[in-house]
Scaffold this active site. Sequence first.
Site, PDB file in Angstrom:
ATOM      1  N   ASP A 218       0.883  -1.284   0.024  1.00  0.00           N
ATOM      2  CA  ASP A 218      -0.009  -0.182   0.035  1.00  0.00           C
ATOM      3  C   ASP A 218       0.811   1.305   0.047  1.00  0.00           C
ATOM      4  O   ASP A 218       1.857   1.364  -0.650  1.00  0.00           O
ATOM      5  CB  ASP A 218      -1.074  -0.084   1.146  1.00  0.00           C
ATOM      6  N   SER A 219       0.313   2.104   0.512  1.00  0.00           N
ATOM      7  CA  SER A 219       1.102   3.574   0.478  1.00  0.00           C
ATOM      8  C   SER A 219       2.425   3.415   1.091  1.00  0.00           C
ATOM      9  O   SER A 219       3.396   4.362   0.798  1.00  0.00           O
ATOM     10  CB  SER A 219       0.160   4.765   1.281  1.00  0.00           C
TER      11      SER A 219
END
Lengths: 245, 245
Positions: free
Chosen positions: B15-16
């Site tokens: 993810d981020s």
Amino acid sequence: MVLPMNRPHFLLFGDSITEKSFGPGGWGAALANTYSGKADVLVRGYGGYNTRWVLFLLNRLFPPNCRTPPDAATIFFGANDAAILGRTSERQHVPVDEYKANLHKIVKQMKNCSPTMLVVVITPPPVDEHGRKEYARSLYGEKAMELPERTNEITGIYAKQCIELAREVHLPYVDLWSLMQETEGWQKKFLSDGLHLTEAGNSVVHQEVVRVFREGGLGADDMQHDFPLHIDIDSHMPEKAFHKK
Amino acid sequence: MVLPMNRPHFLLFGDSITEKSFGPGGWGAALANTYSGKADVLVRGYGGYNTRWVLFLLNRLFPPNCRTPPDAATIFFGANDAAILGRTSERQHVPVDEYKANLHKIVKQMKNCSPTMLVVVITPPPVDEHGRKEYARSLYGEKAMELPERTNEITGIYAKQCIELAREVHLPYVDLWSLMQETEGWQKKFLSDGLHLTEAGNSVVHQEVVRVFREGGLGADDMQHDFPLHIDIDSHMPEKAFHKK
């Protein structure tokens, strides 16, 4: 929308200044971050290499009509070619005419690999002779040679030929040698040992490469993410966002 | 010696926290630097994604029997799955049983792509609820919800299931959730907004990934450069160094 594994990719081809570009504050890592989710950045940096030695790698790196060529590439050599004969780094020396001819060979090989590749030529950075001498003393103490193995003046001659080649073959270029010297105190601000880049120096290269890539039609803002942004996903019907448009 | 363009490559999937891994001090860039001249590091980080949404990308990212699979990959999800129902980030929530099942699907898809791929699972980092609240206030002011959208306790449940899955399928893992909390002041030392990583937090991830890669037979020191080092080049007969051994 297509969701390919094979994103566009950029190849950074050069000497130690390229090799170190994923170190702390490095321009290569910053470039990868600028193109996050849009393009991959691959490093082919060869510390200590001049343009003569790197020719031996070209057929492997850029075979004719290669299947998955880079969409863009930087060529960033000259700092070692410009080492002066008769001084400590003379084994790396390449005469300036040969340097220019070698750059041309590299460009031709890249364009044979892919005629549409955006090829950007970068001059070597300026040399801070005082910084080089301090660095040599830190390594060799009193035995360090008094005469610098590189001078800013001679590296400038290489930078000039680098630009001349870029103009002759109509390629975008970054005149790093001149640009850095426009800033007061460039010697310590941009160079860590008189030759390699500080974080501020890396930042200059990053900004310039971003600029020429944008001018060459590969601006990050002009490129699409190859996946839906999470804010565009409906949590009740996530599949909708992934259907090909 | 062979001098291939196609170096081994590692894929960072997450993810981020993976997406931002080439930002300043990022763990992805540091990994690329550790493997400089030996392996490429590619990022496939999807900010805001949970394991449910990322499944839609799997067939493109890891097609069965893919031609050029990564030699290693990290799977680093859970921070968004663990968002709590009924609070500001609830659209990202995925029940913990589904989270574990989704991780298993990702692992299976990677292993179908390449049975020899070294797959490493990383738990989400711990959550600093106070830091999250400060961050929400900085965005929304007084309108910020009083109840945190993620808690450390609930993220810990996801981390535990992540480890359980790794053990069940015999994969190496990094228990980042536990490891970070062993350090006094982890909340501010490792997390910038209660969730994402500071440079020190990035450094922990980098060290751990280097460790598990080494233990999995992919230590940088055990890998060869795919080109001769410049000190091994005889400047009078450079071609010698490039002949295949």
